[in-house]
Structure formats: structure tokens, C-alpha cells
Design a protein around this motif. Structure first.
Motif, PDB file in Angstrom:
ATOM      1  N   GLU A 122       3.314 -17.648  26.079  1.00 33.89           N
ATOM      2  CA  GLU A 122       3.525 -19.149  26.170  1.00 33.89           C
ATOM      3  C   GLU A 122       3.099 -20.063  24.918  1.00 33.89           C
ATOM      4  N   GLY A 123       3.268 -19.499  23.672  1.00 38.09           N
ATOM      5  CA  GLY A 123       3.120 -20.223  22.652  1.00 38.09           C
ATOM      6  C   GLY A 123       1.558 -20.234  22.028  1.00 38.09           C
ATOM      7  N   HIS A 124       0.629 -19.376  22.763  1.00 43.85           N
ATOM      8  CA  HIS A 124      -0.738 -19.136  22.365  1.00 43.85           C
ATOM      9  C   HIS A 124      -0.845 -18.184  21.202  1.00 43.85           C
ATOM     10  N   MET A 125      -1.856 -18.158  20.321  1.00 44.61           N
ATOM     11  CA  MET A 125      -1.758 -17.070  19.164  1.00 44.61           C
ATOM     12  C   MET A 125      -2.380 -15.948  19.837  1.00 44.61           C
ATOM     13  N   PRO A 126      -1.866 -14.687  19.366  1.00 41.18           N
ATOM     14  CA  PRO A 126      -2.276 -13.280  20.202  1.00 41.18           C
ATOM     15  C   PRO A 126      -3.703 -13.113  20.234  1.00 41.18           C
ATOM     16  N   GLY A 127      -4.509 -13.843  19.469  1.00 42.68           N
ATOM     17  CA  GLY A 127      -5.917 -13.394  19.376  1.00 42.68           C
ATOM     18  C   GLY A 127      -6.709 -14.363  20.040  1.00 42.68           C
ATOM     19  N   SER A 128      -6.170 -15.438  20.487  1.00 43.75           N
ATOM     20  CA  SER A 128      -6.896 -16.438  21.526  1.00 43.75           C
ATOM     21  C   SER A 128      -7.553 -16.023  22.568  1.00 43.75           C
ATOM     22  N   CYS A 129      -8.664 -16.445  22.819  1.00 41.70           N
ATOM     23  CA  CYS A 129      -9.451 -16.223  24.310  1.00 41.70           C
ATOM     24  C   CYS A 129      -8.317 -16.330  25.533  1.00 41.70           C
ATOM     25  N   TRP A 130      -7.100 -17.192  25.519  1.00 41.86           N
ATOM     26  CA  TRP A 130      -6.323 -17.404  26.329  1.00 41.86           C
ATOM     27  C   TRP A 130      -5.377 -15.993  26.266  1.00 41.86           C
ATOM     28  N   ALA A 131      -4.612 -15.658  25.290  1.00 40.12           N
ATOM     29  CA  ALA A 131      -3.974 -14.632  25.083  1.00 40.12           C
ATOM     30  C   ALA A 131      -4.585 -13.392  25.262  1.00 40.12           C
ATOM     31  N   LEU A 132      -5.982 -13.057  24.836  1.00 33.84           N
ATOM     32  CA  LEU A 132      -6.760 -11.862  25.235  1.00 33.84           C
ATOM     33  C   LEU A 132      -6.965 -11.567  26.825  1.00 33.84           C
ATOM     34  N   THR A 133      -7.165 -12.754  27.464  1.00 33.72           N
ATOM     35  CA  THR A 133      -7.345 -12.773  28.982  1.00 33.72           C
ATOM     36  C   THR A 133      -6.273 -12.192  29.474  1.00 33.72           C
ATOM     37  N   ARG A 134      -4.755 -12.715  29.064  1.00 33.54           N
ATOM     38  CA  ARG A 134      -3.737 -12.071  29.714  1.00 33.54           C
ATOM     39  C   ARG A 134      -3.858 -10.589  29.227  1.00 33.54           C
ATOM     40  N   ARG A 135      -3.837 -10.128  28.136  1.00 35.57           N
ATOM     41  CA  ARG A 135      -4.056  -8.827  27.666  1.00 35.57           C
ATOM     42  C   ARG A 135      -4.859  -7.937  28.504  1.00 35.57           C
ATOM     43  N   ILE A 136      -5.671  -8.237  28.620  1.00 39.51           N
ATOM     44  CA  ILE A 136      -7.135  -7.669  29.317  1.00 39.51           C
ATOM     45  C   ILE A 136      -6.499  -7.394  30.886  1.00 39.51           C
ATOM     46  N   VAL A 137      -6.008  -8.383  31.311  1.00 35.41           N
ATOM     47  CA  VAL A 137      -5.691  -8.178  32.797  1.00 35.41           C
ATOM     48  C   VAL A 137      -4.290  -7.332  32.938  1.00 35.41           C
ATOM     49  N   GLN A 138      -3.553  -7.235  32.011  1.00 39.56           N
ATOM     50  CA  GLN A 138      -2.376  -6.056  31.777  1.00 39.56           C
ATOM     51  C   GLN A 138      -3.033  -4.981  31.866  1.00 39.56           C
ATOM     52  N   GLN A 139      -3.998  -4.717  31.027  1.00 36.31           N
ATOM     53  CA  GLN A 139      -4.291  -3.396  30.855  1.00 36.31           C
ATOM     54  C   GLN A 139      -5.121  -3.021  32.130  1.00 36.31           C
ATOM     55  N   LEU A 140      -5.871  -3.790  32.838  1.00 38.61           N
ATOM     56  CA  LEU A 140      -6.431  -3.410  34.094  1.00 38.61           C
ATOM     57  C   LEU A 140      -5.232  -3.156  35.188  1.00 38.61           C
ATOM     58  N   LEU A 141      -4.384  -4.079  35.343  1.00 36.34           N
ATOM     59  CA  LEU A 141      -3.282  -3.709  36.174  1.00 36.34           C
ATOM     60  C   LEU A 141      -2.464  -2.250  35.806  1.00 36.34           C
ATOM     61  N   LEU A 142      -2.410  -2.036  34.551  1.00 38.52           N
ATOM     62  CA  LEU A 142      -1.791  -0.820  34.303  1.00 38.52           C
ATOM     63  C   LEU A 142      -2.441   0.341  34.568  1.00 38.52           C
ATOM     64  N   ASP A 143      -3.746   0.234  34.228  1.00 38.56           N
ATOM     65  CA  ASP A 143      -4.695   1.654  34.585  1.00 38.56           C
ATOM     66  C   ASP A 143      -5.007   1.651  36.089  1.00 38.56           C
ATOM     67  N   ARG A 144      -5.307   0.757  36.919  1.00 42.06           N
ATOM     68  CA  ARG A 144      -5.403   0.652  38.239  1.00 42.06           C
ATOM     69  C   ARG A 144      -6.447   1.404  38.637  1.00 42.06           C
ATOM     70  N   GLY A 145      -7.701   1.171  37.890  1.00 43.03           N
ATOM     71  CA  GLY A 145      -8.850   1.703  37.836  1.00 43.03           C
ATOM     72  C   GLY A 145      -9.940   1.509  37.114  1.00 43.03           C
ATOM     73  N   HIS A 146     -11.106   2.028  36.891  1.00 40.20           N
ATOM     74  CA  HIS A 146     -12.021   1.815  35.941  1.00 40.20           C
ATOM     75  C   HIS A 146     -11.515   1.832  34.573  1.00 40.20           C
ATOM     76  N   VAL A 147     -11.768   0.889  33.664  1.00 42.09           N
ATOM     77  CA  VAL A 147     -11.084   0.965  32.293  1.00 42.09           C
ATOM     78  C   VAL A 147     -12.421   0.633  31.558  1.00 42.09           C
ATOM     79  N   PRO A 148     -13.021   1.846  30.727  1.00 42.19           N
ATOM     80  CA  PRO A 148     -14.026   1.587  29.958  1.00 42.19           C
ATOM     81  C   PRO A 148     -13.898   0.436  28.968  1.00 42.19           C
ATOM     82  N   LEU A 149     -15.136  -0.398  28.497  1.00 39.51           N
ATOM     83  CA  LEU A 149     -15.119  -1.568  27.706  1.00 39.51           C
ATOM     84  C   LEU A 149     -14.541  -0.760  26.181  1.00 39.51           C
ATOM     85  N   THR A 150     -15.126   0.453  26.064  1.00 40.81           N
ATOM     86  CA  THR A 150     -14.684   0.958  24.583  1.00 40.81           C
ATOM     87  C   THR A 150     -13.206   1.105  24.613  1.00 40.81           C
ATOM     88  N   LEU A 151     -12.564   1.439  25.572  1.00 40.13           N
ATOM     89  CA  LEU A 151     -11.246   1.674  25.455  1.00 40.13           C
ATOM     90  C   LEU A 151     -10.410   0.152  25.401  1.00 40.13           C
TER      91      LEU A 151
END
Length: 200
Positions: A122-151
């Protein structure tokens, strides 16, 4: 960090939450997010309530800039919206299932391979906190389980490297700190849970 819960310059003096954070092992951002939630973002509060960040900073006895990480995470998930200069409106969580479905669908289309779907950014820079939040949420939704911080760091570091091609490379330590901070806010608002695995 576990799967998403889908149902829901001058030096400054040390601020009050710093001592509390050390006392109970919580990060300063977690303590601040808890206070922010308690005072301004309860479901009992009427939806549409506006808060001014200057007023929030005064009540919580912190500098205004320290509130932006919290606000950016909540805004990325449409739990707050900007309603004016330094003013944000509490939108609640009723919309989250629909938003999470959209983020999950976007990730599953194969567009989430180092580039985010423009509709998600939605117009936000890929590295912004806003965009990173959405990408983290996507990763959690895809994995549907514990996701190590390192991963998460490895996956999102690749995204940032692609987004910042030609610019200075963001250090892994910086990426990890950003993810940890975003996770702390998500955890405070009951959207994810954290667990220690191998000390991390």
C-alpha cells in the motif's frame, strides 16, 4: 515466535518503564506497549476514539518518538488509523480475520518471493516497520507454527537486501532487532505468542 492468533540529538534521561522492564525481564518496548494498550486501546473503548500522540506521551511519560514503533505496527494491521496530525483512531480488531485472509492469500500466490504484492505494501517502503510487520505476519500465517527468530531474520534479510539494492546493506543485527520489536508489540496485543527455544 509462534503462529499468529487469527481470532484477534541529545541523550534523554532514563524513563520510568526502563526500571520496570529490568525488574520483570520484559523489554522496554513491551512495557511501553502494555501501557499504551491499557490506556488507549482496550476493546471496551469506543471504536473510533481518537488519541493524540503528544497526549499519550505526556500520560505515559515518554518521548513521542518512542511511540512510533507501536503505532506503525498497529497501523499496518489496521488496528489504528491516522485521523490527523499526530492523531490516531482506534479501529479495534473485528476486521482482522479478513485482513489476515488477504495477507495469507497474497503469500500463497507466489508473489511473496522477495517482492511484496503492491496491494499489501500500500505504498510503503519494503523495509519500513509497517511493511515488515505485514511480512512477518505472512510468514507466521504460512508456517502455522513456531517460527524461530533466526529463520525470520534470514527470510526478511533477503527481502531487505533486494529492496535496498544499490543502497547500504542493513545489518543482520538491525533486521533481528526490528523483528524482535515488532514481535513484542504483536505479542502485547495478543496476536502472537513468544517462546524460548535454544535461548532465543
Amino acid at each position: 515466535m509462534s503462529a499468529l492468533k487469527r481470532g484477534r540529538g541529545q541523550e534523554e534521561e532514563a524513563e520510568p518503564e526502563a526500571k520496570n522492564a529490568k525488574a520483570d525481564g520484559k523489554s522496554e518496548l513491551t512495557v511501553l506497549a502494555e501501557k499504551f494498550k491499557l490506556h488507549f486501546c482496550t476493546e471496551e473503548a469506543s471504536i473510533g476514539k481518537d488519541v493524540n500522540l503528544n497526549d499519550v506521551a505526556t500520560v505515559l511519560q515518554v518521548s513521542r518518538r518512542r511511540l512510533y514503533d507501536i503505532v506503525n505496527v498497529l497501523e499496518a494491521l489496521q488496528m489504528v488509523s491516522r485521523s490527523g496530525k499526530l492523531t490516531y483512531r482506534w479501529e479495534g480488531t473485528a476486521h482482522l480475520p479478513k485482513l489476515l485472509d488477504m495477507l495469507y492469500t497474497d503469500a500463497m500466490t507466489g508473489l511473496d518471493n522477495g517482492q511484496c504484492n503492491p496491494s499489501v505494501l500500500e505504498g510503503h517502503m519494503p523495509g519500513s516497520c509497517w511493511a515488515l510487520t505485514r511480512r512477518i505476519v505472512q510468514q507466521l500465517l504460512l508456517d502455522r507454527g513456531h517460527v524461530p527468530l533466526t529463520l525470520l531474520v534470514q527470510r526478511l534479510d533477503a527481502t531487505l537486501a533486494s529492496a535496498n539494492a544499490g543502497a547500504g546493506r542493513t545489518s543482520l543485527a538491525t533486521v533481528e532487532r526490528r523483528i524482535y520489536d515488532i514481535g513484542s508489540v504483536l505479542n502485547t496485543f495478543g496476536l502472537v505468542s513468544k517462546s524460548l527455544q535454544g535461548g532465543r
